[in-house]
Design a protein around this motif. Structure first.
Motif, PDB file in Angstrom:
ATOM      1  N   TYR A  79      47.376   5.104  42.043  1.00  0.00           N
ATOM      2  CA  TYR A  79      47.987   6.362  41.606  1.00  0.00           C
ATOM      3  C   TYR A  79      46.923   7.383  41.234  1.00  0.00           C
ATOM      4  CZ  TYR A  79      51.452   9.392  39.361  1.00  0.00           C
ATOM      5  OH  TYR A  79      52.263  10.447  39.028  1.00  0.00           O
ATOM      6  N   LEU A  80      45.880   6.946  40.536  1.00  0.00           N
ATOM      7  CA  LEU A  80      44.789   7.844  40.156  1.00  0.00           C
ATOM      8  C   LEU A  80      44.043   8.354  41.385  1.00  0.00           C
ATOM      9  CD1 LEU A  80      43.079   9.137  37.941  1.00  0.00           C
ATOM     10  CD2 LEU A  80      41.808   7.000  37.739  1.00  0.00           C
ATOM     11  N   LEU A  81      43.788   7.465  42.351  1.00  0.00           N
ATOM     12  CA  LEU A  81      43.144   7.890  43.598  1.00  0.00           C
ATOM     13  C   LEU A  81      44.023   8.872  44.362  1.00  0.00           C
ATOM     14  CD1 LEU A  81      41.573   4.545  44.889  1.00  0.00           C
ATOM     15  CD2 LEU A  81      40.353   6.582  44.083  1.00  0.00           C
ATOM     16  N   GLY A  82      45.344   8.680  44.284  1.00  0.00           N
ATOM     17  CA  GLY A  82      46.258   9.617  44.920  1.00  0.00           C
ATOM     18  C   GLY A  82      46.153  11.009  44.330  1.00  0.00           C
ATOM     19  N   PHE A  83      46.077  11.093  43.006  1.00  0.00           N
ATOM     20  CA  PHE A  83      45.903  12.390  42.343  1.00  0.00           C
ATOM     21  C   PHE A  83      44.594  13.056  42.782  1.00  0.00           C
ATOM     22  CE2 PHE A  83      49.048  12.298  38.704  1.00  0.00           C
ATOM     23  CZ  PHE A  83      49.472  13.612  38.885  1.00  0.00           C
ATOM     24  N   LEU A  84      43.509  12.277  42.812  1.00  0.00           N
ATOM     25  CA  LEU A  84      42.211  12.825  43.201  1.00  0.00           C
ATOM     26  C   LEU A  84      42.235  13.343  44.641  1.00  0.00           C
ATOM     27  CD1 LEU A  84      39.879  10.119  41.611  1.00  0.00           C
ATOM     28  CD2 LEU A  84      39.871  12.558  41.040  1.00  0.00           C
ATOM     29  N   THR A  85      42.796  12.536  45.548  1.00  0.00           N
ATOM     30  CA  THR A  85      42.838  12.916  46.962  1.00  0.00           C
ATOM     31  C   THR A  85      43.689  14.161  47.178  1.00  0.00           C
ATOM     32  OG1 THR A  85      42.616  10.580  47.565  1.00  0.00           O
ATOM     33  CG2 THR A  85      43.357  12.087  49.290  1.00  0.00           C
ATOM     34  N   PHE A  86      44.850  14.213  46.520  1.00  0.00           N
ATOM     35  CA  PHE A  86      45.733  15.364  46.667  1.00  0.00           C
ATOM     36  C   PHE A  86      45.065  16.638  46.153  1.00  0.00           C
ATOM     37  CE2 PHE A  86      49.115  18.294  45.679  1.00  0.00           C
ATOM     38  CZ  PHE A  86      50.042  18.083  46.675  1.00  0.00           C
ATOM     39  N   THR A  87      44.371  16.534  45.033  1.00  0.00           N
ATOM     40  CA  THR A  87      43.734  17.706  44.447  1.00  0.00           C
ATOM     41  C   THR A  87      42.586  18.205  45.318  1.00  0.00           C
ATOM     42  OG1 THR A  87      44.314  16.857  42.241  1.00  0.00           O
ATOM     43  CG2 THR A  87      42.676  18.611  42.349  1.00  0.00           C
ATOM     44  N   VAL A  88      41.768  17.277  45.838  1.00  0.00           N
ATOM     45  CA  VAL A  88      40.680  17.671  46.747  1.00  0.00           C
ATOM     46  C   VAL A  88      41.253  18.297  48.017  1.00  0.00           C
ATOM     47  CG1 VAL A  88      38.818  16.798  48.207  1.00  0.00           C
ATOM     48  CG2 VAL A  88      39.040  15.994  45.848  1.00  0.00           C
ATOM     49  N   GLY A  89      42.322  17.690  48.564  1.00  0.00           N
ATOM     50  CA  GLY A  89      42.963  18.254  49.746  1.00  0.00           C
ATOM     51  C   GLY A  89      43.496  19.655  49.498  1.00  0.00           C
ATOM     52  N   GLY A 104      44.259  19.762  59.101  1.00  0.00           N
ATOM     53  CA  GLY A 104      43.520  18.566  58.695  1.00  0.00           C
ATOM     54  C   GLY A 104      43.515  18.380  57.187  1.00  0.00           C
ATOM     55  N   SER A 105      43.367  19.477  56.453  1.00  0.00           N
ATOM     56  CA  SER A 105      43.379  19.403  54.994  1.00  0.00           C
ATOM     57  C   SER A 105      44.761  19.008  54.475  1.00  0.00           C
ATOM     58  CB  SER A 105      42.964  20.749  54.397  1.00  0.00           C
ATOM     59  OG  SER A 105      41.673  21.115  54.823  1.00  0.00           O
ATOM     60  N   ARG A 106      45.795  19.461  55.159  1.00  0.00           N
ATOM     61  CA  ARG A 106      47.161  19.064  54.778  1.00  0.00           C
ATOM     62  C   ARG A 106      47.373  17.571  55.004  1.00  0.00           C
ATOM     63  NH1 ARG A 106      51.094  20.985  51.879  1.00  0.00           N
ATOM     64  NH2 ARG A 106      52.740  20.931  53.443  1.00  0.00           N
ATOM     65  N   MET A 107      46.737  17.019  56.026  1.00  0.00           N
ATOM     66  CA  MET A 107      46.832  15.578  56.252  1.00  0.00           C
ATOM     67  C   MET A 107      46.180  14.811  55.097  1.00  0.00           C
ATOM     68  SD  MET A 107      46.099  15.397  60.372  1.00  0.00           S
ATOM     69  CE  MET A 107      46.466  13.644  60.505  1.00  0.00           C
ATOM     70  N   LEU A 108      45.050  15.329  54.587  1.00  0.00           N
ATOM     71  CA  LEU A 108      44.417  14.719  53.423  1.00  0.00           C
ATOM     72  C   LEU A 108      45.326  14.820  52.203  1.00  0.00           C
ATOM     73  CD1 LEU A 108      41.851  13.335  52.340  1.00  0.00           C
ATOM     74  CD2 LEU A 108      40.977  15.614  51.771  1.00  0.00           C
ATOM     75  N   GLN A 109      45.955  15.977  52.035  1.00  0.00           N
ATOM     76  CA  GLN A 109      46.945  16.133  50.969  1.00  0.00           C
ATOM     77  C   GLN A 109      48.060  15.100  51.100  1.00  0.00           C
ATOM     78  OE1 GLN A 109      48.459  20.222  50.980  1.00  0.00           O
ATOM     79  NE2 GLN A 109      47.979  20.331  48.811  1.00  0.00           N
ATOM     80  N   GLY A 110      48.528  14.911  52.320  1.00  0.00           N
ATOM     81  CA  GLY A 110      49.599  13.951  52.564  1.00  0.00           C
ATOM     82  C   GLY A 110      49.195  12.537  52.203  1.00  0.00           C
ATOM     83  N   LEU A 111      47.928  12.193  52.442  1.00  0.00           N
ATOM     84  CA  LEU A 111      47.434  10.868  52.072  1.00  0.00           C
ATOM     85  C   LEU A 111      47.524  10.670  50.557  1.00  0.00           C
ATOM     86  CD1 LEU A 111      46.109   8.299  53.272  1.00  0.00           C
ATOM     87  CD2 LEU A 111      43.887   9.356  52.774  1.00  0.00           C
ATOM     88  N   GLY A 112      47.108  11.689  49.800  1.00  0.00           N
ATOM     89  CA  GLY A 112      47.210  11.604  48.347  1.00  0.00           C
ATOM     90  C   GLY A 112      48.650  11.596  47.873  1.00  0.00           C
ATOM     91  N   ALA A 113      49.470  12.435  48.501  1.00  0.00           N
ATOM     92  CA  ALA A 113      50.883  12.500  48.112  1.00  0.00           C
ATOM     93  C   ALA A 113      51.595  11.181  48.361  1.00  0.00           C
ATOM     94  CB  ALA A 113      51.579  13.629  48.877  1.00  0.00           C
ATOM     95  N   SER A 114      51.225  10.465  49.420  1.00  0.00           N
ATOM     96  CA  SER A 114      51.864   9.176  49.706  1.00  0.00           C
ATOM     97  C   SER A 114      51.585   8.177  48.594  1.00  0.00           C
ATOM     98  CB  SER A 114      51.395   8.627  51.056  1.00  0.00           C
ATOM     99  OG  SER A 114      50.014   8.308  51.031  1.00  0.00           O
ATOM    100  N   ALA A 115      50.381   8.215  48.015  1.00  0.00           N
ATOM    101  CA  ALA A 115      50.060   7.320  46.904  1.00  0.00           C
ATOM    102  C   ALA A 115      50.862   7.685  45.662  1.00  0.00           C
ATOM    103  CB  ALA A 115      48.558   7.379  46.591  1.00  0.00           C
ATOM    104  N   LEU A 116      51.030   8.990  45.408  1.00  0.00           N
ATOM    105  CA  LEU A 116      51.813   9.435  44.251  1.00  0.00           C
ATOM    106  C   LEU A 116      53.279   9.052  44.410  1.00  0.00           C
ATOM    107  CD1 LEU A 116      50.316  13.019  43.710  1.00  0.00           C
ATOM    108  CD2 LEU A 116      49.782  10.940  42.437  1.00  0.00           C
ATOM    109  N   MET A 117      53.834   9.301  45.609  1.00  0.00           N
ATOM    110  CA  MET A 117      55.255   9.037  45.848  1.00  0.00           C
ATOM    111  C   MET A 117      55.565   7.543  45.848  1.00  0.00           C
ATOM    112  SD  MET A 117      56.142  11.807  48.825  1.00  0.00           S
ATOM    113  CE  MET A 117      56.039  13.577  48.529  1.00  0.00           C
ATOM    114  N   ALA A 118      54.666   6.751  46.395  1.00  0.00           N
ATOM    115  CA  ALA A 118      54.927   5.310  46.500  1.00  0.00           C
ATOM    116  C   ALA A 118      54.863   4.618  45.145  1.00  0.00           C
ATOM    117  CB  ALA A 118      53.928   4.663  47.461  1.00  0.00           C
TER     118      ALA A 118
END
Length: 465
Positions: A79-89, A104-118
């Protein structure tokens, strides 16, 4: 941070709510900024559509992987990594020099968002006793609505006064607060198994979802070699995914879970519910702005009552499900949602605002009854050690339903567009095409109602464990 149990629950709820709010706010804000992005980056509608679609595809394709990773490495860490990835994206999106860098940056955001949502619902479920779970999930449902509610208003202000890049920069302070809270209030969990990840399964699932979406987008253009190529590739990925999961010692998806009737029926109802909602959400702005010729500001005012109603009513829906069980409120909610969406087919040009408004409110009530009850059923249908996987399945059904709903609505509308390529490119959705979407959504809704009503009661599931 050592906190009393009651205070810790409140801080955990706040932390999860921030993650939920940031991801839903981002989705609604970005939609408002798309026309401006087209002009600013000198691009076209087809390309800018992938700013939305790439985000959803990555989220949908990675949700189960994130749920599995949380079960293996701990929910707090993922969850913490998801927050970091979403914020950087988000920061990279704001600095994007081209449309392709933005995608491409939105795809990185999506990677972080998937961790938050899951992981968000799973963390919340673990923090609250079973009798309070529905109310807690109802609070998060209100936060989802608050994100969608404030997104168009805040997004319009930011785009008009600070430019489209500010809709991504707004995530930076929110993300910083979420990262701090995640590091302080979330409990460190012990991994539940060996650290083996089914990467082949995750990759095949991603390709399956992507090829399915591309197949649906091509259907309205008629029978072409590329259409059948996407269908073949989609079926191939699905078949390989099933084979890999059956043979994997640590599968991404435990296919035995689908023997649980409450789990599979609740997932199916969730998928079809979000399919309905996403299809309606996609076509209603075109109906209001293109057919009824309302101004964008008026369109926003007529759309936000759905989110406002859900924000107010979702906690009551959660309490209702805690008292009477899942089946009755979930089925009632689906019935209201289906009938409310279908009733839009009765509206014609010249309709007054009140006839639109009450339909949107009824739609919001239906969603408020269904979501907390059904979410509680999904999360409570599996053993506690599988809660991360259950949470990721919940988010997967939601996002897959949204992706399919949008692609489905586009496909249905496209069948009514002119056949000539030049005329087709310039034409907008017709009233008949929009009404076709609403009519077909009723069939989807009736299917969801049957699935919801046929589900097992919780007591039966508990007795069978």
């Amino acid at each position: 941070m050592i906190l009393p149990e009651m205070n810790r629950r409140r801080w955990v709820t706040l932390n999860i709510s921030i993650g939920v709010y940031m991801s839903t706010l981002d989705a609604s804000i970005v939609n408002i900024s798309l026309p401006t992005i087209i002009q600013s980056l000198n691009t076209h509608l087809t390309a800018v559509a992938w700013v939305v679609m790439a985000y959803l595809i990555v989220i949908t394709g990675c949700l189960l992987l994130m749920g599995r990773l949380s079960d293996l490495f701990g929910q707090r860490k993922i969850y913490l990594l998801g927050f970091l990835t979403f914020t950087v994206g988000s920061a990279l999106c704001g600095f994007s020099p081209t449309i392709y860098f933005l995608i491409g940056s939105r795809m990185l955001q999506g990677l972080g968002a998937s961790a938050l949502m899951a992981n968000g619902p799973a963390i919340l479920t673990a923090a609250f006793p079973e009798k309070e779970r529905g109310q807690a999930l109802g609070i998060v449902g209100s936060v989802v609505s608050a994100g969608f509610l404030t997104g168009p208003i805040l997004g319009g202000f930011l785009v008009e006064h600070l430019g489209w890049r500010s809709v991504f920069f707004i995530n930076l302070p929110i993300g910083a607060i979420g990262i701090y809270l995640s590091s302080k209030v979330l409990e460190r969990t012990v991994p539940t198994g060996k650290t083996r990840v089914d990467l082949w399964g995750a990759l095949l699932l991603f390709f399956f979802v992507t090829s399915l979406l591309l197949f649906l987008n091509r259907m309205a253009q008629g029978s072409t070699p590329l259409l059948w190529l996407w269908l073949f590739f989609n079926l191939l990925c699905f078949s390989l995914f099933i084979m890999v999961e059956l043979r994997s010692p640590s599968p991404l998806v435990d296919l035995k879970l689908f023997r649980r009737r409450l789990f599979i029926s609740s997932l199916g109802a969730s998928f079809l519910s979000f399919w309905m909602s996403a299809a309606h959400t996609f076509v209603i702005p075109f109906f209001l702005q293109s057919i009824l010729e309302f101004s964008p500001s008026k369109v926003g005012m007529l759309i936000f009552p759905v989110a406002l109603t859900v924000m107010v009513m979702a906690p009551f829906g959660g309490r209702f499900s805690d008292r009477v069980g899942v089946k009755i409120p979930a089925t009632m909610g689906l019935a209201l949602t289906s009938l409310a969406v279908f009733s839009f087919t009765l509206l014609k040009p010249g309709v007054n605002d009140l006839n639109i408004l009450w339909r949107q409110i009824v739609l919001g009530i239906g969603i408020s009854l269904f979501n907390p009850a059904n979410n509680s059923a999904i999360l409570g249908s599996l053993p506690r050690e599988k809660v991360g996987l259950a949470s990721s399945f919940l988010a997967l059904s939601r996002n897959l339903g949204m992706v399919i709903g949008v692609a489905f609505a586009e496909m249905v509308i496209a069948f009514r567009l002119p056949a000539a390529p030049l005329e087709r490119a310039k034409a907008g959705p017709s009233l008949e095409g929009i009404q076709d979407v609403w009519k077909l959504v009723l069939i989807i809704g009736l299917t969801a109602i049957l699935i919801s009503w046929a589900r097992e009661s919780k007591s039966n599931v508990s007795g069978g464990k």
